[in-house]
Design an enzyme around this catalytic site. Structure first.
Site, PDB file in Angstrom:
ATOM      1  N   PHE A  15     -45.055  13.267  -1.186  1.00  0.00           N
ATOM      2  CA  PHE A  15     -45.309  13.955  -2.454  1.00  0.00           C
ATOM      3  C   PHE A  15     -45.960  15.317  -2.197  1.00  0.00           C
ATOM      4  O   PHE A  15     -46.991  15.667  -2.757  1.00  0.00           O
ATOM      5  CB  PHE A  15     -46.166  13.098  -3.384  1.00  0.00           C
ATOM      6  CG  PHE A  15     -46.098  13.538  -4.822  1.00  0.00           C
ATOM      7  CD1 PHE A  15     -44.914  13.479  -5.519  1.00  0.00           C
ATOM      8  CD2 PHE A  15     -47.229  14.023  -5.465  1.00  0.00           C
ATOM      9  CE1 PHE A  15     -44.843  13.892  -6.848  1.00  0.00           C
ATOM     10  CE2 PHE A  15     -47.174  14.440  -6.790  1.00  0.00           C
ATOM     11  CZ  PHE A  15     -45.977  14.379  -7.481  1.00  0.00           C
TER      12      PHE A  15
ATOM     13  N   GLU B 201     -27.945  18.529   0.151  1.00  0.00           N
ATOM     14  CA  GLU B 201     -27.710  19.942  -0.132  1.00  0.00           C
ATOM     15  C   GLU B 201     -28.859  20.841   0.316  1.00  0.00           C
ATOM     16  O   GLU B 201     -28.638  21.942   0.812  1.00  0.00           O
ATOM     17  CB  GLU B 201     -27.455  20.135  -1.628  1.00  0.00           C
ATOM     18  CG  GLU B 201     -27.106  21.570  -2.011  1.00  0.00           C
ATOM     19  CD  GLU B 201     -25.896  22.096  -1.261  1.00  0.00           C
ATOM     20  OE1 GLU B 201     -26.083  22.935  -0.354  1.00  0.00           O
ATOM     21  OE2 GLU B 201     -24.778  21.653  -1.554  1.00  0.00           O
TER      22      GLU B 201
ATOM     23  N   GLU C 178     -46.003  27.805   8.085  1.00  0.00           N
ATOM     24  CA  GLU C 178     -47.039  26.779   8.204  1.00  0.00           C
ATOM     25  C   GLU C 178     -48.196  27.300   9.051  1.00  0.00           C
ATOM     26  O   GLU C 178     -48.098  28.342   9.702  1.00  0.00           O
ATOM     27  CB  GLU C 178     -46.445  25.521   8.860  1.00  0.00           C
ATOM     28  CG  GLU C 178     -45.279  24.903   8.121  1.00  0.00           C
ATOM     29  CD  GLU C 178     -45.688  24.217   6.832  1.00  0.00           C
ATOM     30  OE1 GLU C 178     -46.895  23.968   6.630  1.00  0.00           O
ATOM     31  OE2 GLU C 178     -44.801  23.957   6.004  1.00  0.00           O
TER      32      GLU C 178
ATOM     33  N   LYS D 293     -30.771  23.041  11.581  1.00  0.00           N
ATOM     34  CA  LYS D 293     -29.716  23.399  10.639  1.00  0.00           C
ATOM     35  C   LYS D 293     -28.377  23.602  11.343  1.00  0.00           C
ATOM     36  O   LYS D 293     -27.325  23.244  10.802  1.00  0.00           O
ATOM     37  CB  LYS D 293     -30.142  24.645   9.866  1.00  0.00           C
ATOM     38  CG  LYS D 293     -31.374  24.381   9.002  1.00  0.00           C
ATOM     39  CD  LYS D 293     -31.982  25.633   8.405  1.00  0.00           C
ATOM     40  CE  LYS D 293     -33.217  25.292   7.587  1.00  0.00           C
ATOM     41  NZ  LYS D 293     -33.862  26.476   6.995  1.00  0.00           N
TER      42      LYS D 293
ATOM     43  N   GLY E 111     -38.997  27.706  -0.902  1.00  0.00           N
ATOM     44  CA  GLY E 111     -39.653  27.827  -2.195  1.00  0.00           C
ATOM     45  C   GLY E 111     -39.703  26.504  -2.920  1.00  0.00           C
ATOM     46  O   GLY E 111     -38.795  25.680  -2.812  1.00  0.00           O
TER      47      GLY E 111
END
Length: 338
Positions: free
Chosen positions: A9, A147, A207, A222, A320
């Protein structure tokens, strides 16, 4: 009604939760399906399970102040909780480990084996176990939607899977990490690497430990995913050349500028002349006529090269809270629509 459970979360899950609340917990489907949160599972912040639905407005209001006191349960066996909860879709947004893919792989397997769909932005599982996960999903007749794993809310996976069918894709390359691109952009204005990195951290792009971003590991994950999506090939991490941007100096940037070129951290996956799939992550000098030249700040871009269309470039936000949350939201809608 569609019942969901958040696994992890953090900022991404909270972004999704805010989008759902803004839509009054009604999905924009033909039947205007209601969506209800019945679980939050987070080993650090706390957990909460409620078959009748969790008051997400209260949870989010507190979370904005860094207060997770409403997550009162201490659930350590997340996979068991996933299996036992009565829910339709698991939102897997736990931390990313691109070397092992855990604990997210276990979470996804638990969801599928208990007949639940999965939506996730977690790159780790698909960097190392893409084929195995989708095989299990097919066996269970469930959907795993990813996605948001490559360019956040920019719909690149759907474009590759459905929008360019028959285009005969030969290569995919691009700027897949907003932090690195932001740093390189700021260095062009004369800012030092260290200052640009610090500024990226202040803005929330990087980070506290920026290694994954600046040394190319995030982009590597990726590239591994794209190898599977585009070429149905599981590349091995140790076989891919990876280098980051931390050794690029202001002198390097200045020299590139004088030659009408820019440094970009480029991830690539392509078929060589023998038809073998290759991958690489490295800083490259991009000329002014290249579509990636003008991509600045934290923006991402992917250039898809195909035999029929030539180069097709897709540009969008690569990070974002709202953007990544939207990727999850859109995947949920796709599952509900069938």
């Amino acid at each position: 009604m569609v019942k969901i459970v958040y696994v992890g979360f953090g900022i991404v899950s909270q972004g999704l939760a805010e989008i759902i609340l803004d839509a009054h917990s009604i999905l924009p489907t033909s039947k205007e399906t209601e969506i209800q949160t019945v679980g939050i599972l987070d080993t650090m912040k706390g957990s909460k399970m409620d078959a009748n639905g969790i008051n997400m407005q209260e949870v989010l209001a507190n979370a904005q102040k860094g207060d997770y006191s409403l997550l009162t349960e201490n659930i350590l066996d997340i996979s068991k909780a996933i299996q036992e909860v009565q829910a339709d879709i698991i939102i897997e947004a736990s931390f990313t480990d691109i070397k092992t893919g855990q604990p997210a792989i276990s979470h996804i397997e638990a969801a599928l084996k208990s007949n639940k769909h999965v939506v996730t932005t977690n790159k780790g599982p698909f960097a190392v176990a893409y084929e195995e996960i989708f095989k299990l999903a097919k066996e269970r007749n469930k959907t795993v939607a990813i996605e948001g794993t490559v360019i956040s809310g920019t719909p690149i996976i759907n474009v590759l899977n459905t929008g360019l069918l028959g285009a005969q894709i030969t290569a995919v390359s691009g700027i897949m990490n907003g932090t690195s691109n932001y740093i390189l952009t700021e260095m062009e204005s004369g800012m030092s690497y260290e200052k640009a990195l610090s500024q990226a951290q202040e803005l929330g792009y990087a980070e506290a430990d920026p290694t994954s971003d600046v040394e190319g590991l995030d982009t590597l994950a990726k590239v591994l995913i794209l190898g599977n999506v585009v070429f149905n090939t599981q590349l091995l991490q140790e076989e891919i050349e990876v280098s980051g941007i931390s050794k690029i100096t202001l002198a390097d940037i200045k020299e590139a500028t004088s030659n009408n070129m820019r440094y970009k951290l480029i991830g690539q996956v392509w078929k060589d002349s023998q038809g073998k799939v290759q991958g690489a992550v490295r800083p490259k000098l991009v000329p002014m006529e290249d579509s990636l030249y003008g991509i600045s700040g934290a923006t991402n871009a992917l250039k898809i090269t195909s035999s029929i269309l030539g180069d097709t470039t897709i540009i969008g936000a690569g990070a974002g809270k709202a953007e990544t949350g939207f990727a999850l939201y859109n995947d949920i809608i796709s599952i509900v629509n069938g």
